[in-house]
Each structure stands twice: as C-alpha cells, then as structure tokens.
Motif scaffolding. Structure first.
Motif, mmCIF file in Angstrom:
data_model
loop_
_atom_site.group_PDB
_atom_site.id
_atom_site.type_symbol
_atom_site.label_atom_id
_atom_site.label_comp_id
_atom_site.label_asym_id
_atom_site.label_seq_id
_atom_site.Cartn_x
_atom_site.Cartn_y
_atom_site.Cartn_z
ATOM 1 N N GLU A 71 -74.469 -102.694 49.235
ATOM 2 C CA GLU A 71 -73.052 -102.333 49.198
ATOM 3 C C GLU A 71 -72.535 -102.290 47.768
ATOM 4 O O GLU A 71 -71.758 -101.404 47.385
ATOM 5 C CB GLU A 71 -72.247 -103.338 50.026
ATOM 6 N N LEU A 72 -72.984 -103.247 46.937
ATOM 7 C CA LEU A 72 -72.526 -103.303 45.540
ATOM 8 C C LEU A 72 -73.447 -102.548 44.590
ATOM 9 O O LEU A 72 -73.097 -102.355 43.423
ATOM 10 C CB LEU A 72 -72.423 -104.762 45.091
ATOM 11 N N ASP A 91 -63.643 -118.347 46.393
ATOM 12 C CA ASP A 91 -62.773 -117.479 45.582
ATOM 13 C C ASP A 91 -63.110 -116.009 45.807
ATOM 14 O O ASP A 91 -62.202 -115.156 45.909
ATOM 15 C CB ASP A 91 -62.920 -117.819 44.098
ATOM 16 N N LEU A 92 -64.383 -115.705 45.887
ATOM 17 C CA LEU A 92 -64.803 -114.313 46.045
ATOM 18 C C LEU A 92 -64.492 -113.796 47.449
ATOM 19 O O LEU A 92 -64.152 -112.619 47.626
ATOM 20 C CB LEU A 92 -66.297 -114.192 45.733
ATOM 21 N N ILE A 93 -64.583 -114.661 48.450
ATOM 22 C CA ILE A 93 -64.191 -114.261 49.809
ATOM 23 C C ILE A 93 -62.705 -113.916 49.845
ATOM 24 O O ILE A 93 -62.290 -112.909 50.453
ATOM 25 C CB ILE A 93 -64.531 -115.381 50.809
ATOM 26 N N LYS A 94 -61.892 -114.725 49.170
ATOM 27 C CA LYS A 94 -60.455 -114.442 49.111
ATOM 28 C C LYS A 94 -60.182 -113.119 48.411
ATOM 29 O O LYS A 94 -59.174 -112.453 48.686
ATOM 30 C CB LYS A 94 -59.737 -115.574 48.389
ATOM 31 N N PHE A 99 -70.178 -111.931 52.553
ATOM 32 C CA PHE A 99 -71.462 -112.556 52.236
ATOM 33 C C PHE A 99 -72.400 -112.499 53.441
ATOM 34 O O PHE A 99 -71.971 -112.642 54.590
ATOM 35 C CB PHE A 99 -71.259 -114.017 51.823
ATOM 36 N N PHE A 100 -73.697 -112.309 53.148
ATOM 37 C CA PHE A 100 -74.712 -112.301 54.214
ATOM 38 C C PHE A 100 -75.617 -113.528 54.134
ATOM 39 O O PHE A 100 -76.526 -113.696 54.951
ATOM 40 C CB PHE A 100 -75.551 -111.016 54.161
ATOM 41 N N VAL A 107 -73.917 -115.340 45.285
ATOM 42 C CA VAL A 107 -72.680 -115.572 44.511
ATOM 43 C C VAL A 107 -72.790 -114.910 43.142
ATOM 44 O O VAL A 107 -71.810 -114.331 42.631
ATOM 45 C CB VAL A 107 -72.408 -117.078 44.389
ATOM 46 N N ILE A 108 -73.960 -114.973 42.526
ATOM 47 C CA ILE A 108 -74.153 -114.317 41.227
ATOM 48 C C ILE A 108 -73.911 -112.818 41.349
ATOM 49 O O ILE A 108 -73.230 -112.205 40.506
ATOM 50 C CB ILE A 108 -75.573 -114.606 40.691
ATOM 51 N N ALA A 109 -74.460 -112.195 42.388
ATOM 52 C CA ALA A 109 -74.285 -110.750 42.564
ATOM 53 C C ALA A 109 -72.810 -110.373 42.693
ATOM 54 O O ALA A 109 -72.321 -109.448 42.023
ATOM 55 C CB ALA A 109 -75.067 -110.282 43.791
ATOM 56 N N LYS A 110 -72.093 -111.096 43.553
ATOM 57 C CA LYS A 110 -70.669 -110.790 43.742
ATOM 58 C C LYS A 110 -69.863 -111.086 42.478
ATOM 59 O O LYS A 110 -68.942 -110.339 42.121
ATOM 60 C CB LYS A 110 -70.119 -111.608 44.915
ATOM 61 N N ALA A 111 -70.205 -112.194 41.821
ATOM 62 C CA ALA A 111 -69.483 -112.543 40.595
ATOM 63 C C ALA A 111 -69.706 -111.495 39.516
ATOM 64 O O ALA A 111 -68.785 -111.148 38.761
ATOM 65 C CB ALA A 111 -69.940 -113.914 40.109
ATOM 66 N N TYR A 112 -70.930 -110.977 39.417
ATOM 67 C CA TYR A 112 -71.207 -109.924 38.432
ATOM 68 C C TYR A 112 -70.402 -108.660 38.757
ATOM 69 O O TYR A 112 -69.854 -108.014 37.857
ATOM 70 C CB TYR A 112 -72.702 -109.617 38.410
ATOM 71 N N HIS A 113 -70.317 -108.324 40.037
ATOM 72 C CA HIS A 113 -69.549 -107.140 40.407
ATOM 73 C C HIS A 113 -68.071 -107.318 40.067
ATOM 74 O O HIS A 113 -67.401 -106.371 39.629
ATOM 75 C CB HIS A 113 -69.715 -106.868 41.906
ATOM 76 N N ARG A 114 -67.570 -108.532 40.243
ATOM 77 C CA ARG A 114 -66.142 -108.790 39.993
ATOM 78 C C ARG A 114 -65.816 -108.916 38.503
ATOM 79 O O ARG A 114 -64.826 -108.366 38.027
ATOM 80 C CB ARG A 114 -65.703 -110.064 40.720
#
Length: 602
Positions: A71-72, A91-94, A99-100, A107-114
């Motif tokens: 997705e990212l 924080d990232l869910i908010k 998340f799967f 968390v690293i993947a989502k944090a990098y995207h953000r």
C-alpha cells in the motif's frame, strides 16, 4: 535483533543492472547466528534485501522480513529494536495508518512514509535500517544514535552492498563483486595507536566502510547520495539545568535510567541480565526488581586465576543476586575451554577487537543463550559517567593542552614508536590518530577538556570497542543485548552534568549517589573491577604458542605488516610490553594477524 544485507545497482533510467539476489543470499547465509529463527529474501529490479530473523517482538510470520508494504510502496529490513514502537503505532493509527502486524518493523515502514528520513528522530532504540521506495528507487540507510547496531558497506562503481557484519560482505562474491581486502593504512595506524579502535567510516580493510552512528544516508536510483548526522549530545552546561544541586542531578540520573531500563523490558520473550557484580549491571538488576520483575535470570562468568590475577568477581555478583533474589547462574570457565574459544571468538568478530574480554563475552553469551534470548547489560556507563582512571588527570587541563594530555593517558604509543613495529612501507608520514583526536577536540559543543574527552570516548571509542564487542559476541549465539546506559536521553543528561559530579567518589560519582538505596552499599563502595581474562593478559603455554603460530605463519610473513625483529623481541618477553592502558602489546599485533588469517585475507 537480526542480520540484514542488501545490494543496490545504479545507473540512468533503463540502463542499470538488476541486483544479484544470489549475492544477497550468500551474505544473509553468513549471518545465521544473528538470526537463527528464519530467513527472507526480496528482490525487485535494482534492489535486493536479505534478512536473518531472531524472534523477539511479534513472533508470528506477519512480522517476517524483508517486510513489504504494498500500500505504501515500501520494503524494510531492520536489525535492532524500537523500544517505543507501541506508542508510535498508536500515533500512526490516529493519523490513519492501518497495520497488519504487531511488529516494530512495520512501525518503521509507516513512520518512514509519514516523516521520511526524519523518522529516525522519533525512534527510541538501537537500529540499523534499510528502506526501499518502490516508485522512486530511493534507498535510505540509517544507524542509531550511539551506533549500537552495526552497518557495513562495500561500494564500487555502479554497486553498493551492505550487511550487519563485515565478513558477510566478503562472502557476497558474484560478478565484479570482489571486495578490496588490502589494509587501510590510516586504519592500521589507528589500530596500533588509538586503543585498537578504528573510527567510522573506516575499517581495517580498504574496501569496506561502516555507516557512522546517528547517520542517515539517502541513495538515489542514479547512484548519487547524501548523508547527514541527525543527533549529537552537547557536552556542556545547559540553561535548563541551571541551579540544580548535586542531589538534583543524582535524582534526575536515577529517574532517566529507570525509564531507560523500563523501555528495554519490551519483548515477547524473557529478558535476563549479564551481572558482573559492578555498580552498572547491579543497578540494572535493582531497577528491574523495582519494576516488579520476579525470578529474574542473572548470569556471571569467571575464569581460573593466572599471573597472580584473579579471574572472577563472583563475591560481588553473589551479593547482588542474593539481595534481589534472582535466579542466578555462575559460569566458571575451565582453562581447557578457554584456549579453543579464542579462535571461535575471533571468528565472531566483524573487525579485529583486541580486548581480552571478547572471549569472556563469547563464552558467557553461549551459556546465557541456552536460557534467554534477550539480556540487559551495563556497557557504556564508564564512558558516559567518567568511570575510567584516565579521566581525572584531564579535569583541569587548559584546552590548548588538551590533545597532548589526552594522548598521554589514552593513546597506545607515540607515533614515533611505530617505526620500530611496522615495516617501512606500512608507515604513514603523519600522525593520523593524533590529527583525528585534534579535530574532535576543536569541534564546538564541549565545554572543558574533560567534556571533549568524554564526547570523543562516548561517540567513537565506545562505539567501536565495548559496544561492538558486545554486539558481536552475543549475536554469535543469537542473543540480543540491550544497553540502557546508552539510552540517548540518559547520554544527553550525562553529557550536560558538571564534570566534578561525574569525577566524584573515584569516578561515576553522580551515578553512585543515584544508586544508594537501590543497590547494596557494598557494591557502590567496592574498588572498580574489570572483566578479567588473566590467561590472555599474561600469555604463556598454549596461548603463547597460538600467538607465536599466528605471527610467524607464512601468511603473516608474506603480508609484511610487523617487523620481524619486533616480533622476536616480543616473543622473547611476551608479557613485558604493555600499551598505555595496560593491554598486552604482543596480543594486540597477534590478534590482528589471527583475524586476517581467519578471514583468508592474504
């Protein structure tokens, strides 16, 4: 904690070759001990990642790596642990992310995207990370603030490879993938001068570099890259601490260390402690007991006495184990086990490490790994809180005399003495190690000479001596070691602490005061100890013969590093010559040769 590897190929659009998955697989297979619980390989065009897994957080297959987030459009490999991953996940869910898994990798993947490369500034932990962007072809490499997790690089032409260990890079092979294994002359100078430490980005091999601590490198598809340091501790007095009393400092140190220990309890497997009987590891045990840890597993190691020197400190570790009612295991290593383990410990070294306690950590880790997968350990306190005996002489030295003063107490030998050790063609015409020290001492951000020395030791020596030693020796057995004294918030606080409070009570004064009421006074007030392996400090018998074999081997003679007359003098009196800090000088040159021979380097 795990082992990671990867390859990137560069070139203009449509002209870059594909990455070599077989080479990445060979690197990954060379790190089985770092990740005995699983393996993974991912390749997409010009980029390939490999991973060996040690299951610590989210033990399910959903947390396996390399982790692809379609997705990212991101793929991540990661070695280490993000201690605040649960808070970041919330924080990232908010912020709308789904998340799967329940892993810190995701968390690293989502944090990098953000947040992009700035995501590392949000992480509390130890890590070496690679993130690949599907759409742009960009790859980010990052290393934690204190360099707890290693990341080695081999770059040539249109290719860059990385791995958690240097030997893994040597195993990659493939078309055009040979690493330049010639000796880096500046690194050799550092090895023989700077307490056997080779600062990043160099290694002893000319063709291998290491990403410095607290560094992000961004590599674009065309091969261009940029690199920046994202953190450093300011070793000076700060306005926010104005008016703090000695008691205020000790209370703040204890509160910050308590948070650091609590953070490092995060795991889905049991966590133990390597207990030496010194104040640092004992305080960790005490704080874990305060957190309600019951039946805490603690481990101590000892060796037979040699050369009139004791080989264990069980009397002190027993006090702590009894006081906190831990499930304690004392591991006494008989002499017949020690000598065969020397070569095994050298095999586990990513770089030559002269410290005699490498063998101790190797043997201890092997036994501990039979019981637990994660341990907390006390490394870093001496460098952060001024616990070594070379710090007091620097306390009142004027800054214009700082380099000379530091060199007198720390550097192994003066530059001029290298002419009697190295073959002429191996000598530098300048004192590279002194120049390195001088550059650090004139850099802003350190108030006094002692502040500058502590900054250098905590950002360089600590990284490439005790921290690397613990990583290599524990991971040789699939054991994750966590070091709360290197929590970056604690390091920042210690850096700002007035030097006189750190030097008090014979060193680590502020930490000793913080410990009162947590650990027994008998531990706080004991003489400072070390991790002794007397048989290596005092070479004789089979140990001396192993050294003689290494330095007189055909490979050593053809390499031509060390003068034969120097070796003859040293072998005739193997325990008479010591470096400034007391290391066995013969062991120093022999260890380098043994490591090179173990790697098959001619």
């Amino acid at each position: 904690m795990c082992g990671i590897a990867g390859e990137m190929r560069f070139g203009s659009a449509g002209n870059a070759a594909d990455a070599d998955p077989a080479a990445v697989s060979r690197m990954t297979c060379a790190m089985v001990s770092r990740g005995p619980d699983g393996t993974g390989l991912w390749a997409s065009g010009r980029v390939a990642f490999g991973h060996r897994r040690l299951k610590i957080i989210d033990l399910s297959d959903k947390a396996a790596q390399p982790m692809v987030d379609p997705e990212l459009g991101l793929t991540v490999v990661f070695n280490g642990c993000i201690y605040n991953y649960r808070e970041l996940r919330e924080d990232l869910i908010k912020a709308g992310y789904r998340f799967f898994s329940h892993s810190d990798t995701e968390v690293i993947a989502k944090a990098y995207h953000r947040w992009g490369a700035a995501c590392v500034e949000h992480f509390y932990g130890m890590f070496a990370i690679a993130v690949a962007e599907r759409d742009s072809g960009t790859v980010m490499l990052a290393r934690d603030r204190l360099g707890i997790k290693p990341l080695y690089l081999a770059e040539s032409g249109d290719r860059l490879r990385f791995a958690s260990t240097l030997p893994a890079l040597l195993k990659a092979g493939g078309d055009g993938g040979t690493v330049d294994t010639s000796i880096d002359p500046v690194a050799l100078h550092h090895y023989l001068s700077f307490h056997s430490v080779v600062p990043a980005p160099r290694t002893i091999l000319a063709g291998v570099r290491k990403l410095p601590p607290a560094t992000v490198r961004t590599i674009r598809a065309d091969g261009t890259s940029s690199q920046h340091r994202y953190w450093s501790a300011r070793h000076d007095r700060l306005d926010e601490h104005a008016g703090m009393s000695a008691q205020d400092w000790s209370e703040e140190v204890l509160a910050t260390l308590r948070r650091a220990v609590r953070r490092r309890m995060v795991a889905d497997v049991p966590v133990g402690v390597l207990l030496s009987g010194g104040i640092d590891s004992s305080l960790i045990v005490g704080l874990l007991a305060e957190e309600g840890q019951h039946d805490l597993r603690t481990f101590s190691v000892g060796f037979e006495a040699s050369g009139g020197e004791s080989g264990d400190e069980f009397v002190y570790s027993d006090i702590v184990a009894e006081h906190f009612d831990t499930d304690h295991q004392k591991i006494m290593v008989p002499s017949e086990r020690l000598l065969p383990s020397v070569d095994a410990a050298i095999t586990a070294m990513s770089e030559p490490m002269v410290s005699h306690d490498c063998v101790a950590f190797y043997l201890l880790s092997g036994e501990v790994s039979k019981s637990v997968t994660v341990v907390q350990s006390g490394q870093g306190a001496d460098e952060v809180f001024a616990g070594y005996d070379w710090y007091p002489p620097l306390a009142d030295v004027p800054r214009e005399q700082a380099v000379d003063a530091y060199a007198r107490v720390f550097v192994d030998r003066p530059h001029a003495e290298l002419a009697a050790i190295l073959e002429p063609e191996r000598l530098l015409d300048h004192d590279a190690s002194r120049e390195y020290i001088a550059t650090h001492f004139v850099t802003s951000g350190a108030g006094s000479t002692l502040d500058a020395a502590l900054r250098l030791d905590s950002s360089v020596m600590l990284v490439d001596d005790p921290v690397k030693r613990v990583d290599n020796m524990t991971m040789a057995w699939g054991l994750e070691a966590r070091v709360p004294f290197l929590d970056h918030e604690l390091v920042e606080l210690a850096a700002a602490c007035p030097p006189e409070l750190k030097l008090a009570h014979g060193g680590k004064g502020v930490l000793k005061e913080a410990s009162r009421g947590v650990v027994p006074d008998a531990i706080i007030d004991r003489p400072k100890g070390y991790f002794p392996v007397p048989a290596i400090r005092h070479l004789s018998g089979g140990f001396l013969e192993r050294v003689r074999e290494a330095v007189t081997a055909p490979a050593a003679k053809s390499r031509g590093l060390i003068r034969s007359d120097y070796l003859e003098r040293m072998l005739a009196a193997p325990n008479e010559n010591r470096t400034t800090l007391g290391s066995n000088a013969l062991w120093q040159v022999a260890l380098l040769e043994m490591w090179l021979q173990e790697r098959g380097i001619g």
